[in-house]
Design a protein around this motif. Structure first.
Motif, PDB file in Angstrom:
ATOM      1  N   VAL A  75      22.130 -10.721  65.529  1.00 44.89           N
ATOM      2  CA  VAL A  75      19.851  -9.532  65.589  1.00 44.89           C
ATOM      3  C   VAL A  75      20.758  -7.883  65.706  1.00 44.89           C
ATOM      4  N   GLU A  76      19.868  -7.576  64.858  1.00 45.08           N
ATOM      5  CA  GLU A  76      20.351  -6.722  64.795  1.00 45.08           C
ATOM      6  C   GLU A  76      18.694  -5.033  65.108  1.00 45.08           C
ATOM      7  N   ILE A  77      19.390  -4.320  66.377  1.00 44.30           N
ATOM      8  CA  ILE A  77      18.236  -4.067  67.475  1.00 44.30           C
ATOM      9  C   ILE A  77      18.602  -2.403  66.919  1.00 44.30           C
ATOM     10  N   ALA A  78      17.252  -1.651  66.508  1.00 44.47           N
ATOM     11  CA  ALA A  78      17.145  -0.337  66.350  1.00 44.47           C
ATOM     12  C   ALA A  78      17.072   0.174  67.641  1.00 44.47           C
ATOM     13  N   THR A  79      17.672   0.987  67.812  1.00 48.14           N
ATOM     14  CA  THR A  79      18.061   2.221  69.599  1.00 48.14           C
ATOM     15  C   THR A  79      17.553   3.239  69.625  1.00 48.14           C
ATOM     16  N   GLY A  80      17.804   4.372  70.256  1.00 52.25           N
ATOM     17  CA  GLY A  80      17.446   5.797  70.067  1.00 52.25           C
ATOM     18  C   GLY A  80      18.973   6.445  69.517  1.00 52.25           C
ATOM     19  N   ALA A  81      20.683   5.765  70.182  1.00 50.60           N
ATOM     20  CA  ALA A  81      21.584   5.833  69.497  1.00 50.60           C
ATOM     21  C   ALA A  81      22.141   5.041  68.140  1.00 50.60           C
ATOM     22  N   GLY A  82      21.040   4.553  67.539  1.00 47.27           N
ATOM     23  CA  GLY A  82      21.288   3.741  66.210  1.00 47.27           C
ATOM     24  C   GLY A  82      21.497   2.370  65.972  1.00 47.27           C
ATOM     25  N   VAL A  83      21.682   1.820  65.402  1.00 42.41           N
ATOM     26  CA  VAL A  83      21.218   0.647  64.968  1.00 42.41           C
ATOM     27  C   VAL A  83      22.458  -0.218  65.692  1.00 42.41           C
ATOM     28  N   LYS A  84      22.411  -1.054  66.856  1.00 40.76           N
ATOM     29  CA  LYS A  84      23.611  -2.601  67.275  1.00 40.76           C
ATOM     30  C   LYS A  84      23.107  -3.835  66.690  1.00 40.76           C
ATOM     31  N   ARG A  85      24.276  -4.299  66.556  1.00 38.31           N
ATOM     32  CA  ARG A  85      24.471  -5.971  66.118  1.00 38.31           C
ATOM     33  C   ARG A  85      24.855  -6.391  66.866  1.00 38.31           C
ATOM     34  N   LEU A  86      24.260  -7.931  67.106  1.00 38.13           N
ATOM     35  CA  LEU A  86      24.592  -8.488  68.430  1.00 38.13           C
ATOM     36  C   LEU A  86      24.718 -10.093  67.616  1.00 38.13           C
ATOM     37  N   ARG A  87      25.510 -11.158  68.662  1.00 41.56           N
ATOM     38  CA  ARG A  87      25.493 -12.300  67.944  1.00 41.56           C
ATOM     39  C   ARG A  87      25.562 -12.797  68.791  1.00 41.56           C
ATOM     40  N   LEU A  88      24.929 -14.293  68.858  1.00 37.60           N
ATOM     41  CA  LEU A  88      24.522 -14.730  70.327  1.00 37.60           C
ATOM     42  C   LEU A  88      25.838 -16.102  70.421  1.00 37.60           C
ATOM     43  N   LEU A  89      26.278 -15.705  71.530  1.00 37.28           N
ATOM     44  CA  LEU A  89      27.736 -17.349  71.648  1.00 37.28           C
ATOM     45  C   LEU A  89      27.325 -18.352  72.378  1.00 37.28           C
ATOM     46  N   GLU A  90      26.522 -17.830  72.863  1.00 32.98           N
ATOM     47  CA  GLU A  90      25.451 -19.296  73.889  1.00 32.98           C
ATOM     48  C   GLU A  90      24.532 -19.240  74.061  1.00 32.98           C
ATOM     49  N   ARG A  91      23.313 -20.188  74.877  1.00 33.61           N
ATOM     50  CA  ARG A  91      22.087 -20.439  75.400  1.00 33.61           C
ATOM     51  C   ARG A  91      22.278 -21.222  75.761  1.00 33.61           C
ATOM     52  N   GLN A  92      22.058 -21.326  77.291  1.00 29.68           N
ATOM     53  CA  GLN A  92      21.787 -22.732  78.407  1.00 29.68           C
ATOM     54  C   GLN A  92      20.202 -21.801  79.116  1.00 29.68           C
ATOM     55  N   GLY A  93      19.605 -22.659  78.688  1.00 29.25           N
ATOM     56  CA  GLY A  93      18.596 -22.546  79.089  1.00 29.25           C
ATOM     57  C   GLY A  93      18.029 -21.460  79.035  1.00 29.25           C
ATOM     58  N   MET A  94      17.265 -21.087  79.871  1.00 33.99           N
ATOM     59  CA  MET A  94      17.036 -19.023  79.686  1.00 33.99           C
ATOM     60  C   MET A  94      18.172 -18.193  79.594  1.00 33.99           C
ATOM     61  N   ARG A  95      19.189 -18.701  80.374  1.00 31.86           N
ATOM     62  CA  ARG A  95      20.489 -17.376  79.751  1.00 31.86           C
ATOM     63  C   ARG A  95      20.879 -17.772  78.693  1.00 31.86           C
ATOM     64  N   PHE A  96      21.609 -16.563  78.519  1.00 29.93           N
ATOM     65  CA  PHE A  96      22.027 -15.779  76.832  1.00 29.93           C
ATOM     66  C   PHE A  96      23.233 -15.200  77.068  1.00 29.93           C
ATOM     67  N   GLU A  97      24.324 -15.376  76.552  1.00 27.14           N
ATOM     68  CA  GLU A  97      26.146 -14.854  76.777  1.00 27.14           C
ATOM     69  C   GLU A  97      25.668 -14.148  74.799  1.00 27.14           C
ATOM     70  N   PHE A  98      26.139 -12.272  75.363  1.00 26.63           N
ATOM     71  CA  PHE A  98      25.843 -12.288  73.890  1.00 26.63           C
ATOM     72  C   PHE A  98      26.858 -11.433  73.818  1.00 26.63           C
ATOM     73  N   ASP A  99      27.668 -11.045  72.092  1.00 26.01           N
ATOM     74  CA  ASP A  99      28.141 -10.349  71.929  1.00 26.01           C
ATOM     75  C   ASP A  99      28.056  -9.215  71.090  1.00 26.01           C
ATOM     76  N   MET A 100      28.127  -7.911  71.537  1.00 25.06           N
ATOM     77  CA  MET A 100      27.457  -6.746  70.952  1.00 25.06           C
ATOM     78  C   MET A 100      28.525  -5.456  70.787  1.00 25.06           C
ATOM     79  N   ASP A 101      27.726  -5.580  69.165  1.00 24.11           N
ATOM     80  CA  ASP A 101      28.903  -4.283  69.017  1.00 24.11           C
ATOM     81  C   ASP A 101      28.113  -2.649  69.407  1.00 24.11           C
ATOM     82  N   MET A 102      28.476  -2.537  70.306  1.00 26.09           N
ATOM     83  CA  MET A 102      28.798  -0.754  71.131  1.00 26.09           C
ATOM     84  C   MET A 102      28.932   0.362  70.274  1.00 26.09           C
ATOM     85  N   GLY A 103      29.627   0.043  69.192  1.00 20.82           N
ATOM     86  CA  GLY A 103      30.165   1.212  68.062  1.00 20.82           C
ATOM     87  C   GLY A 103      30.925   2.130  68.517  1.00 20.82           C
TER      88      GLY A 103
END
Length: 252
Positions: A75-103
């Motif tokens: 996932v790529e998301i543009a924020t007020g601090a630049g584009v952030k990239r996230l990787r979905l590691l796991e999903r169980q129901g409505m709970r998600f675990e992400f690894d996010m490059d904070m820069g």
């Protein structure tokens, strides 16, 4: 559908109101990806002020996009601090675990002394995409919320600052409490955790990896080639419609 631009601050206050609204620390406006452009978010604090970024909020936006079928595991998301990239590691129901490059994290002042609540505080000022003041303590002080409120609006910070109180348990474990600009005391902060870890590393108190222990649970931090990565959860707990009246919000 979002309210007009002139009413966004009032809408944020109404939504985040813990008595008459939904109740939250902040409100995210999420724009889906389109025509090769990444998804984007705008973040409003509970007091209606707009912030550059929320690390935890960006993970929540990624969970929303994944659940809606608008994003895949990368996932790529543009924020007020630049584009952030996230990787979905796991999903169980409505709970998600992400690894996010904070820069990267800029250390503005490694050691600076601040006065608040009659105390002399040992602080590091950092910028992981928003202003952060990390206060290093031997133990989380009683009344840290009052100290945080005073530091948030300290004359040193004309645009206010986020505040974290950092206790270094050992080189791989930090205990942190957060007082966030425009929201007050919160259970967790992604950018605050990142700044606390970066500040501890800059002081020689942490290595390449650490767990930041927050009241909401642990966040895992690491640094790779100058970029900070945060691994943590995001959970969708409800969905629905909020009926916003600009006139009613302005009367509060």
């Amino acid at each position: 559908e979002a309210p007009p631009e002139a009413l966004l601050e009032a809408a944020a206050r109404a939504l985040c109101d813990r008595r008459a609204g939904v109740g939250a620390d902040g409100w995210l406006l999420v724009r889906p990806p389109s025509q090769g452009s990444p998804a984007s978010i705008r973040l409003f604090n509970s007091d209606g002020s707009e912030a550059e970024i929320s690390g935890n909020g960006t993970r929540c936006a990624a969970a929303f996009l994944c659940d809606a079928g608008l994003a895949g595991p990368e996932v790529e998301i543009a924020t007020g601090a630049g584009v952030k990239r996230l990787r979905l590691l796991e999903r169980q129901g409505m709970r998600f675990e992400f690894d996010m490059d904070m820069g990267g994290v800029e250390i503005l002042e490694l050691h600076t002394v601040m006065e608040a609540g009659g105390r002399t505080l040992d602080c590091t000022l950092a910028w992981p995409g928003n202003p952060q003041c990390a206060v290093f303590v031997d133990a989380i002080p009683e009344g840290w919320e009052r100290l945080g409120a005073e530091l948030e609006r300290h004359p040193r910070f004309p645009n206010r600052t986020n505040v974290s109180f950092v206790r270094v348990a050992d080189r791989e474990n930090l205990e942190v409490r957060f007082y966030e600009r425009g929201a007050g005391a919160t259970e967790s902060s992604g950018t605050g955790s990142t700044a606390a870890f970066a500040a501890a590393r800059a002081r020689g108190l942490a290595g390449e990896r650490a767990i930041v222990h927050t009241p909401a649970g642990p966040l895992r931090l690491r640094v790779e080639q100058g970029s900070y990565f945060l691994t943590g959860p995001a959970e969708i707990v409800a969905g629905g419609e909020f009926y916003f009246s600009g006139d009613a919000a302005n009367q509060r």
